[in-house]
Design an enzyme around this catalytic site. Structure first.
Site, PDB file in Angstrom:
ATOM      1  N   ASP A 187     -13.157 -29.730  26.862  1.00 25.37           N
ATOM      2  CA  ASP A 187     -13.122 -30.065  28.296  1.00 25.37           C
ATOM      3  C   ASP A 187     -13.269 -28.814  29.176  1.00 25.37           C
ATOM      4  OD1 ASP A 187     -12.384 -30.902  30.851  1.00 25.37           O
ATOM      5  OD2 ASP A 187     -10.422 -31.697  30.261  1.00 25.37           O
ATOM      6  N   HIS A 236      -6.311 -31.650  33.692  1.00 23.36           N
ATOM      7  CA  HIS A 236      -7.226 -30.855  32.868  1.00 23.36           C
ATOM      8  C   HIS A 236      -6.681 -29.448  32.619  1.00 23.36           C
ATOM      9  CE1 HIS A 236     -10.534 -33.771  33.098  1.00 23.36           C
ATOM     10  NE2 HIS A 236     -10.110 -34.004  34.332  1.00 23.36           N
TER      11      HIS A 236
END
Lengths: 559, 559
Positions: free
Chosen positions: B195, B368
């Site tokens: 990610d 995130h």
């Protein structure tokens, strides 16, 4: 003067409060009105096709005879951008500092308004206009030569800070004249209007000088081409780029219409201090090695037509971004521009450039005061009344809160909106009524000819496209002579949806037959029937609502 | 198996690389393909009228027979939103964790796809699909039940982290299974995909728990109604709002379709831990005092039709914001939404509410991983090859840089784009060709019927509006029987611009006469002449370029 006791001082913001942009404020007493600033705003997303937005000045036109002067705090577009449009409607002397007047002058030439008299006033000087005396007080901001005003009125002193920050170590300029603000504070300020832009941010805005130090670091280490994008009007920033270039033996080229224009004005007026032969023509870049070049360009907001975007897009006549270029975006995205800026950054990386921008490095500082600076200003001014200006509603609200923390009474704080009439006497300040105000939309040469109906249609067309149904009918019999023809734009890709178009035509024929059977001959009724039926059919079919325009042409078949 | 040596492993991102949204990646070996995620994206600004964007899956349709399974990392729209559209084209078993499957199931019911088999897999379990073995590894993210995958292939292990952060103190869930990631790292990872969303941010993303502590503080001090807007899918956030409400004796009501739906699914599946009688119907709010109420709502992105915007706009059926309400916007604006969020904040303040949002308070954390977490993940995995995923180009680029700092060789890092075919063997990983990929636009029920031509027309119409010129002509003689009629939409306000429309008609008549004089009878030529002349006339007059549509209807006058 017995009369002054009865008269009220009025402050009428005609723009800039409860919004970002188009700053303009009228100050009125008896038979005199002065105007502070005259800016434009950028269109909101829903103002489709609009180029710029200017303030509604109906009130000023109605009070033409009272106008004594337009006073400008600084040369940013949101403070001077509407001047050409406004000067076509009202005749008024214009006052501002030298750089501001230089930028306004350029603007007026573009609009073929050469014979307007522009009066250059230096910080520390004053102007008498009707019953007002307007004192120019030097400030710091992201453009040189910015000022605030102390306006002496029959009821007391009105302070307008203009856009400001407190920069103790400014570039090529003087520190904000805190002493004069302090002096007015000591003598007594009736009402103060102060910049609210950065009121949500804690602490102090950093000095412009920190960006220069960063430039020096970057230039020192870099042996590639350097391209810096920033706001054209930030001449101090430009100066610092030039300083870094000179320090590390680079020539400077300039790209982008507004950058070229502003640098020209700044050079002519002596606002840029550069050794001879520093600037080179962009056409001569090829004569130099990469490590000998710095380019200053527009495009820090990712504007699609700007020089930087075109360079990144291989769309610029003179220059293309190449592997190893160092691109510095020395600006923050203005709210709403985040995505266009991100897009340009991605394009630059894809070209192989190194890119520095706000998330990564401190290569930009704001021109607006943060909380501690705003507190200092209010503490120096100690105004009786306080009116936060230059901000959205939330900014004004927070600035009001901050003022209360400093001991200004809630009832002495006025959160006004564009169009409000703020009436002030020695005892109170409050909103008392409104005047016409709002957004005048400029689209091409048209000023104000695009309003809500046109925008609503543009929105409808943009989201769903258009279906035109054309029928020629016999005026006498109502027989269909030709058509129905179906023409669409922005609706579906017609070649791949022949069936849908054909079914739509059938649908219209059914509607026409219904009309015939029921003896309906009124064309308005027939059009509505076609529209409603087709609308329903298409929505059921694909859940879209294009604009449907039935057009009936009438002919006389048997003359 | 001699065959495996010759075969290559292919990773084909069909979305999500070089863009935000529509994450979908195919992993192929020999006769087997598995798919990781199947998301939608929100339309870009220039995709006028488009509802959502889904990936082009031409490649998957072409290789239908190879498809072994669709594996979902978590239940966010950018990972599951395109499933209903894709399942209409291909038949494939779907695997995901319990909450993810709950959300997908809901979505399939809306699209009337009830008979799809959804396979619930728990973190720690695995699935065999063709030559692949897919191990589900629990992670932390802004939705519960998120996982990454360790995919065992004939060539080695492929890791896909999914969207993740490292939260040592998560809410109602487990800490990311670092041990399993570490274990694979020790055994050897061929290639890792990780990610990239927050790679530009230094340090660590804070634990979801800090937001809960902040809520407790706020609820403790507040004796007004509390309204919290957040992402519907952030069930941990919802849990923490409920916890604060319970702690301070408030009932909780829910507003907004997606919030109601997600909370329903989460409750049914046991993902929300709440005392009985905590939730009340929004209709029953009036039975309670203000200090006894907490409302959880959608609208944290300022979406014009969302519950919060409607409450602020006095447009909500059940509830209106009133003086003293405490509104908490527990989210950051997604890039592009900054202005709509600001607008709602201003509206809330104008209603007299107190508003807390990201600039003012820490009432949101990201889902995130930031740089230090990304470093930890790569350090545990020690992959031979690395392919940054989930990000714009600049994010992928920065993630590649970060990997190099950790010692992964530049030639072993692949910055791929959507549509690239990444071929991997034990020696190398590189892009080798592309497959069809891109944006399929969904507008109403139409999937893919709006393309560049339609969008170009919508843009043209949105910026300049439309002028239709209709003429009925005699098929035989070319005489004008009726018209020219001029109809405009989105161009100027017609009532105030009668002259311009009349002059336009005159201009068309002149063009028609020119055609007549020169004997031009071809209608295409006549239409072009009308268009060009009128376009020139209007541009000279007001510098606008509306779409001009000349329509000629033909009739036979003497049959």
């Amino acid at each position: 003067m017995a009369q002054t006791k009865k008269n009220k001082l009025k402050i009428i913001p005609l723009g800039g409060l409860g919004e970002i942009g188009k700053n303009i404020t009228a100050i009125e007493y008896d038979n005199d009105i002065i105007i502070i600033d005259c800016g434009m705003a950028f269109p909101e997303d829903e103002m489709l096709g609009i180029d710029i937005v200017i303030p509604d000045i109906t009130y000023l036109i109605k009070n033409k005879d009272k106008l004594r002067g337009l006073f400008l705090t600084h040369g940013h577009e949101d403070h001077i951008g509407a001047i050409p449009y406004v000067l076509k409607k009202i005749d008024i002397p214009v006052y501002g500092t030298r750089l501001t007047m230089g930028l306004v002058g350029n603007k007026l030439i573009e609009h073929k308004l050469e014979d307007v008299k522009l009066n250059v006033i230096n910080p520390g000087e004053n102007v008498k206009a009707g019953c007002f005396k307007i004192n120019f007080i030097g400030t710091n901001h992201s453009i040189p030569d910015s000022v605030g005003f102390a306006i002496e009125t029959p009821l007391g002193t009105v302070i307008h800070t203009g856009d400001f920050k407190i920069d103790y170590t400014p570039i090529n300029g003087s520190v904000i004249d805190l002493n004069t603000f302090a002096d007015y504070g000591k003598k007594g300020v009736l009402i103060a209007m102060s910049d609210s832009t950065n009121v949500e941010r804690t602490g102090y805005t950093q000095s412009e000088r920190v960006v220069g130090n960063k430039f020096m670091d970057i230039f020192k280490k870099c042996n590639q081409r350097i391209i810096v994008a920033t706001f054209a009007s930030n001449i101090h920033r430009v100066q610092q780029i030039v300083n870094a270039a000179v320090a590390y033996n680079r020539k400077v080229a300039v790209s982008g219409r507004s950058m070229v224009n502003v640098i020209k004005v700044a050079q002519e007026l002596g606002y840029l201090d550069t050794p001879e032969d520093t600037f080179i023509n962009i056409n001569d870049l090829k004569k130099y090695k990469d490590e000998e070049i710095a380019l200053i360009t527009t495009g820090s907001q990712g504007e699609p037509m700007s020089a930087l975007t075109r360079m990144a897009n291989s769309d610029h006549k003179k220059l293309e971004i190449k592997e190893g270029d160092m691109v510095i975006i020395s600006a923050n995205p203005i709210p709403g521009n985040e995505k266009t800026v991100a897009r340009v950054i991605n394009m630059l990386y894809k070209k192989g450039a190194d890119v520095l921008y706000d998330t990564l490095e401190e290569i930009h500082v704001s021109g607006h005061a943060r909380q501690e600076e705003l507190k200092l200003m209010l503490t120096l001014l100690k105004p009786k009344f306080f009116m936060p200006v230059h901000g959205e509603y939330r900014h004004l609200k927070h600035h009001a809160k901050l003022a209360m923390e400093l001991g200004i009474k809630e009832e002495n704080i006025i959160i006004a909106q564009t169009g409000d009439v703020v009436e002030i006497n020695s005892k109170s300040a409050q909103v008392n009524g409104t005047v016409p105000s709002g957004n005048i939309l400029v689209d091409g040469l048209g000023v104000g000819d695009v309003g809500n109906i046109v925008l609503r249609d543009r929105k409808h067309l943009s989201e769903n496209g258009l279906i035109i149904v054309v029928i020629t009918m016999d005026k006498n019999t109502g027989e269909v002579i030709s058509g129905p023809d179906i023409i669409s734009r922005g609706f579906v890709y017609v070649r791949e949806n022949v069936d849908l178009i054909e079914e739509s035509r059938e649908n219209v024929n059914i509607a026409l037959n219904k009309c015939k059977d029921s003896g309906t001959k009124d064309w308005g009724t027939i059009k509505n029937m076609i529209k409603d039926d087709l609308n329903g059919f298409i929505y059921d079919k694909i859940q879209r609502s294009p604009m449907i325009l039935p057009i009936i042409m009438e002919v006389k078949m048997n003359q």
